[in-house]
Design a protein around this motif. Sequence first.
Motif, PDB file in Angstrom:
ATOM      1  N   LYS A  31       0.937  -1.106   0.029  1.00  0.00           N
ATOM      2  CA  LYS A  31       0.152   0.025   0.128  1.00  0.00           C
ATOM      3  C   LYS A  31       0.797   1.186  -0.017  1.00  0.00           C
ATOM      4  CE  LYS A  31      -3.946  -2.066   0.203  1.00  0.00           C
ATOM      5  NZ  LYS A  31      -5.045  -2.027  -0.805  1.00  0.00           N
ATOM      6  N   ASP A  32       0.574   2.118  -0.846  1.00  0.00           N
ATOM      7  CA  ASP A  32       1.536   3.499  -1.059  1.00  0.00           C
ATOM      8  C   ASP A  32       0.806   4.343   0.108  1.00  0.00           C
ATOM      9  OD1 ASP A  32       2.984   2.121  -2.816  1.00  0.00           O
ATOM     10  OD2 ASP A  32       1.935   3.394  -4.733  1.00  0.00           O
ATOM     11  N   ASP A  33       1.837   5.106   0.540  1.00  0.00           N
ATOM     12  CA  ASP A  33       1.367   6.242   1.469  1.00  0.00           C
ATOM     13  C   ASP A  33       1.643   7.505   0.560  1.00  0.00           C
ATOM     14  OD1 ASP A  33       4.112   6.622   1.620  1.00  0.00           O
ATOM     15  OD2 ASP A  33       4.217   6.644   3.553  1.00  0.00           O
ATOM     16  N   ASP A  34       1.867   8.783   1.051  1.00  0.00           N
ATOM     17  CA  ASP A  34       1.998   9.861   0.358  1.00  0.00           C
ATOM     18  C   ASP A  34       3.466   9.987  -0.428  1.00  0.00           C
ATOM     19  OD1 ASP A  34      -0.432  10.701   0.653  1.00  0.00           O
ATOM     20  OD2 ASP A  34      -0.033  11.883   2.604  1.00  0.00           O
ATOM     21  N   SER A  35       4.306   9.216   0.371  1.00  0.00           N
ATOM     22  CA  SER A  35       5.863   9.158  -0.363  1.00  0.00           C
ATOM     23  C   SER A  35       5.898   8.101  -1.345  1.00  0.00           C
ATOM     24  CB  SER A  35       6.611   8.733   0.854  1.00  0.00           C
ATOM     25  OG  SER A  35       6.648   7.493   1.146  1.00  0.00           O
ATOM     26  N   GLY A  36       4.766   7.487  -1.566  1.00  0.00           N
ATOM     27  CA  GLY A  36       4.909   6.307  -2.901  1.00  0.00           C
ATOM     28  C   GLY A  36       5.485   4.931  -2.260  1.00  0.00           C
ATOM     29  N   LEU A  37       5.727   4.804  -1.007  1.00  0.00           N
ATOM     30  CA  LEU A  37       6.214   3.509  -0.460  1.00  0.00           C
ATOM     31  C   LEU A  37       5.417   3.013   0.563  1.00  0.00           C
ATOM     32  CD1 LEU A  37       8.935   1.761  -0.479  1.00  0.00           C
ATOM     33  CD2 LEU A  37       9.837   3.415   1.502  1.00  0.00           C
ATOM     34  N   ASP A  38       5.185   1.882   0.663  1.00  0.00           N
ATOM     35  CA  ASP A  38       4.462   1.235   1.732  1.00  0.00           C
ATOM     36  C   ASP A  38       4.997   1.456   3.020  1.00  0.00           C
ATOM     37  OD1 ASP A  38       2.581  -1.418   2.230  1.00  0.00           O
ATOM     38  OD2 ASP A  38       4.213  -1.479   3.533  1.00  0.00           O
ATOM     39  N   PRO A  39       3.965   1.971   4.030  1.00  0.00           N
ATOM     40  CA  PRO A  39       4.543   2.458   5.183  1.00  0.00           C
ATOM     41  C   PRO A  39       5.274   1.530   5.970  1.00  0.00           C
ATOM     42  CG  PRO A  39       2.167   2.460   5.084  1.00  0.00           C
ATOM     43  CD  PRO A  39       2.581   1.951   3.713  1.00  0.00           C
ATOM     44  N   TYR A  40       4.882   0.172   5.865  1.00  0.00           N
ATOM     45  CA  TYR A  40       5.632  -0.973   6.688  1.00  0.00           C
ATOM     46  C   TYR A  40       7.019  -1.105   6.011  1.00  0.00           C
ATOM     47  CZ  TYR A  40       1.292  -2.328   9.072  1.00  0.00           C
ATOM     48  OH  TYR A  40       0.242  -2.265   9.901  1.00  0.00           O
ATOM     49  N   LEU A  41       7.042  -1.215   4.628  1.00  0.00           N
ATOM     50  CA  LEU A  41       8.603  -1.212   4.235  1.00  0.00           C
ATOM     51  C   LEU A  41       9.315   0.179   4.603  1.00  0.00           C
ATOM     52  CD1 LEU A  41       8.322  -2.431   0.581  1.00  0.00           C
ATOM     53  CD2 LEU A  41       8.855  -3.836   2.597  1.00  0.00           C
ATOM     54  N   GLN A  42       8.491   1.166   4.623  1.00  0.00           N
ATOM     55  CA  GLN A  42       9.273   2.433   5.024  1.00  0.00           C
ATOM     56  C   GLN A  42       9.935   2.436   6.499  1.00  0.00           C
ATOM     57  OE1 GLN A  42       7.130   5.993   4.274  1.00  0.00           O
ATOM     58  NE2 GLN A  42       8.796   7.196   4.169  1.00  0.00           N
ATOM     59  N   GLU A  43       9.022   1.837   7.407  1.00  0.00           N
ATOM     60  CA  GLU A  43       9.146   2.018   8.607  1.00  0.00           C
ATOM     61  C   GLU A  43      10.167   0.792   9.140  1.00  0.00           C
ATOM     62  OE1 GLU A  43       8.976   3.135  12.860  1.00  0.00           O
ATOM     63  OE2 GLU A  43       8.077   4.017  10.934  1.00  0.00           O
TER      64      GLU A  43
END
Length: 289
Positions: A31-43
């Motif tokens: 799922k993309d957030d505003d940054s275009g990256l899945d928030p779970y991958l980002q965190e």
Amino acid sequence: MPAALDVPPTHPAFSRGGWRKMKVLLLKDAKDDDSGLDPYLQELGSCGFEATLIPVLAFEFLSLPSFSEKLSHPEAYGGLVFTSPRAVEALQLSLERAGQLEVWKKSLKEKWRLKPAYVVGQATASLVRKVGLAAEGEKCGNGEKLAEYICSREKPATLPLLFPCGTLKGEALPKTLKQKGILLESLTVYQKVQHPGMQDSLKSYFSTQGVPAGVTFFSPSGLTYSLPHIQELSGASFDRIKFAAIGPTTARAIASAGIPVSCTAEKPCPQDLAAGLQKALRPSGPSSS
């Protein structure tokens, strides 16, 4: 192909205690957030993990004409209850297929905005706001806590709450509301099926990445579909994997399968999952490598 996020060895996480970048497998869709990256991958990436997403579930939508009909009569309901992002997607799809998007934008949305839209989790709350409704209760981490929240705000024997749900909805929320005399009208709007690419994606991951340090399940259904393949692909290394759950319902399903649960996210959000995985997977001393 699975989506992965690599974090450079210079990340601060590697200087604290000397722990290495660990591979974790998240059995969910991206799922993309505003940054275009899945928030779970980002965190998880920011915490020093090498995380990979593999979708294990696909969804079939049901009863959409009935759902759109109910949505066209907000005066008949006291509010809405959403316990999954899929239920909000069903709302959007039902309006599209019924040709009611313009009616929704012009009048229906404002009428529903006068009523509460109770939700579980940040992802569901975000989608609810995107369709123009005001989400309440998003900090409730599961259906049980949301039921308590609803009971603290609703009066018994008033208009029913409309609850679009899946075929495998939990019983805690309906049971609790019934005990308190709060009316709930459930409508099954989707069902979970195995993602058609799951098996090939898992084979590809294990053949190229090896056995991960941790695996996170995001639903009992996802566990049912993927666990036999993970057991087969990991072989003798299966017992070394740390298994995590996104919430208590999934944790109970993991335990019922006879597998130790290394951590359960306090709330179904990236930050709490990352915190749990850090505790479960962090080596005990600086000599670990």
